[in-house]
Design an enzyme around this catalytic site. Sequence first.
Site, PDB file in Angstrom:
ATOM      1  N   ASN A   1       0.994  -1.162  -0.073  1.00  0.00           N
ATOM      2  CA  ASN A   1      -0.005   0.131   0.068  1.00  0.00           C
ATOM      3  C   ASN A   1       0.796   1.227  -0.189  1.00  0.00           C
ATOM      4  O   ASN A   1       1.480   1.713   0.936  1.00  0.00           O
ATOM      5  CB  ASN A   1      -0.945  -0.077   1.259  1.00  0.00           C
ATOM      6  CG  ASN A   1      -2.094   1.357   1.296  1.00  0.00           C
ATOM      7  OD1 ASN A   1      -1.877   2.101   0.558  1.00  0.00           O
ATOM      8  ND2 ASN A   1      -2.254   1.596   2.351  1.00  0.00           N
TER       9      ASN A   1
ATOM     10  N   LYS B   1       0.023   4.399  -0.267  1.00  0.00           N
ATOM     11  CA  LYS B   1      -0.627   5.541   0.094  1.00  0.00           C
ATOM     12  C   LYS B   1      -0.223   6.598  -0.931  1.00  0.00           C
ATOM     13  O   LYS B   1      -0.157   6.529  -2.041  1.00  0.00           O
ATOM     14  CB  LYS B   1      -0.083   5.892   1.618  1.00  0.00           C
ATOM     15  CG  LYS B   1      -0.045   4.493   2.486  1.00  0.00           C
ATOM     16  CD  LYS B   1      -0.156   4.750   3.570  1.00  0.00           C
ATOM     17  CE  LYS B   1      -0.228   3.307   4.862  1.00  0.00           C
ATOM     18  NZ  LYS B   1      -0.076   3.313   6.025  1.00  0.00           N
TER      19      LYS B   1
ATOM     20  N   HIS C   1      -9.631   1.084   4.677  1.00  0.00           N
ATOM     21  CA  HIS C   1      -8.194   1.486   5.281  1.00  0.00           C
ATOM     22  C   HIS C   1      -8.450   2.403   6.495  1.00  0.00           C
ATOM     23  O   HIS C   1      -9.154   3.405   6.127  1.00  0.00           O
ATOM     24  CB  HIS C   1      -7.154   1.925   4.175  1.00  0.00           C
ATOM     25  CG  HIS C   1      -5.881   1.840   5.081  1.00  0.00           C
ATOM     26  ND1 HIS C   1      -5.524   2.931   5.895  1.00  0.00           N
ATOM     27  CD2 HIS C   1      -4.607   1.034   4.851  1.00  0.00           C
ATOM     28  CE1 HIS C   1      -4.164   2.406   6.431  1.00  0.00           C
ATOM     29  NE2 HIS C   1      -3.890   1.313   5.723  1.00  0.00           N
TER      30      HIS C   1
ATOM     31  N   GLU D   1      -7.050   4.767   7.613  1.00  0.00           N
ATOM     32  CA  GLU D   1      -6.768   6.286   7.193  1.00  0.00           C
ATOM     33  C   GLU D   1      -7.914   6.864   6.572  1.00  0.00           C
ATOM     34  O   GLU D   1      -8.384   7.784   6.821  1.00  0.00           O
ATOM     35  CB  GLU D   1      -5.342   6.336   6.461  1.00  0.00           C
ATOM     36  CG  GLU D   1      -4.254   6.198   7.182  1.00  0.00           C
ATOM     37  CD  GLU D   1      -3.073   5.474   6.544  1.00  0.00           C
ATOM     38  OE1 GLU D   1      -2.948   5.656   5.235  1.00  0.00           O
ATOM     39  OE2 GLU D   1      -2.070   5.019   6.984  1.00  0.00           O
TER      40      GLU D   1
ATOM     41  N   GLU E   1      -5.418  -5.052  10.303  1.00  0.00           N
ATOM     42  CA  GLU E   1      -4.432  -3.780  10.606  1.00  0.00           C
ATOM     43  C   GLU E   1      -4.807  -3.245  11.760  1.00  0.00           C
ATOM     44  O   GLU E   1      -5.483  -2.336  12.015  1.00  0.00           O
ATOM     45  CB  GLU E   1      -4.306  -2.950   9.485  1.00  0.00           C
ATOM     46  CG  GLU E   1      -4.186  -3.547   8.087  1.00  0.00           C
ATOM     47  CD  GLU E   1      -3.458  -2.590   7.216  1.00  0.00           C
ATOM     48  OE1 GLU E   1      -2.292  -2.624   6.743  1.00  0.00           O
ATOM     49  OE2 GLU E   1      -4.207  -1.418   7.107  1.00  0.00           O
TER      50      GLU E   1
ATOM     51  N   GLY F   1       2.219   2.278  10.579  1.00  0.00           N
ATOM     52  CA  GLY F   1       3.242   3.498  10.640  1.00  0.00           C
ATOM     53  C   GLY F   1       3.927   3.697  11.855  1.00  0.00           C
ATOM     54  O   GLY F   1       4.528   4.672  11.987  1.00  0.00           O
TER      55      GLY F   1
ATOM     56  N   SER G   1       3.378  -1.935  10.288  1.00  0.00           N
ATOM     57  CA  SER G   1       4.691  -2.066  10.675  1.00  0.00           C
ATOM     58  C   SER G   1       5.194  -3.494  10.237  1.00  0.00           C
ATOM     59  O   SER G   1       6.088  -3.901  11.027  1.00  0.00           O
ATOM     60  CB  SER G   1       4.963  -1.732  12.084  1.00  0.00           C
ATOM     61  OG  SER G   1       4.794  -0.303  12.195  1.00  0.00           O
TER      62      SER G   1
HETATM   63  P1  PGA Z   1       2.745   0.349   7.621  1.00  0.00           P
HETATM   64  O1  PGA Z   1       1.270   0.583   6.946  1.00  0.00           O
HETATM   65  O2  PGA Z   1       3.244  -1.028   7.206  1.00  0.00           O
HETATM   66  O3  PGA Z   1       3.388   1.507   7.261  1.00  0.00           O
HETATM   67  O4  PGA Z   1       2.574   0.236   9.021  1.00  0.00           O
HETATM   68  C1  PGA Z   1       0.357  -0.461   6.580  1.00  0.00           C
HETATM   69  C2  PGA Z   1      -0.840   0.026   6.111  1.00  0.00           C
HETATM   70  O5  PGA Z   1      -1.257   1.008   6.661  1.00  0.00           O
HETATM   71  O6  PGA Z   1      -1.585  -0.644   5.222  1.00  0.00           O
END
Ligand code: PGA
Length: 254
Positions: free
Chosen positions: A9, A11, A98, A100, A170, A176, A216
């Site tokens: 992803n 983003k 997601h 976000e 997630e 993140g 992460s």
């Molecule tokens: P990350 O994000 O691996 O940077 O923690 C995962 C995601 O948001 O899909």
Amino acid sequence: MRKRIVAGNWKMNKNLTEALSLTSEVVNMVRDEVRGDVEVVLCTPFIYLTSLKKYTDEVTRISLGAQNCHQNASGAYTGEVSAAMLASIEVPYVLVGHSERRQYFGENDELLAQKVKIALENGLKPIFCCGESLQQRQNEDFLAIVKAQLTASLFDLSPEDFGKVVIAYEPIWAIGTGLTASSDQAQEMHAELRAHVASHYGAQVADDTTILYGGSCNEKNAAELFACPDVDGGLIGGASLKSREFTNIVKARM
Ligand code: PGA
């Protein structure tokens, strides 16, 4: 048997030049180094999808995904992208829900049910994201909270349609942040979600459902997470922006 998938992803990252190099590097590394049945999905910003397709088309195990789609078929929704548009450029996957999107764009369970539905109507495979916040993990029944997200957005689907959905667990506190769920925490939730699917759709559908872990995940912890019996792959954010690291994560799923 259920699919094993490692999805990146991106983003809102990378300009066009960077997107082309990252994709061509990943395609070459995956073609040369990855064996077995793992499928790789690159969920990139919308505007790059058509340009990247000529690279991903070279290797059958690699495909593209969008990061979102609108819940309506078409119309006066300035700035939005429909599921039909994605289907018309032959993008097979789309991320839905997601954290976000839930957090910054106010997407709730009901809206996400509509997005899943329209994605499926257009032949796209939704990667449905779910997960709890840190506060929910500490104070509440976080297993029930995540199961309720599935119930609310997915459980009106027919078994046939549900079978086209990939689930990505997630935990928001791990996205993140560098804080990864331990393999025990990931396995506990994945097993719980699979049992929840079984309670509604039956054991066979549950057994065939791909459930990815995200948050992460990196080249150091991927192998341990993927060794959990109910973790079928990963949804990778930050670490998907580096071709070597992302490919190493894919190899951890081989
Ligand atoms: P990350 O994000 O691996 O940077 O923690 C995962 C995601 O948001 O899909």
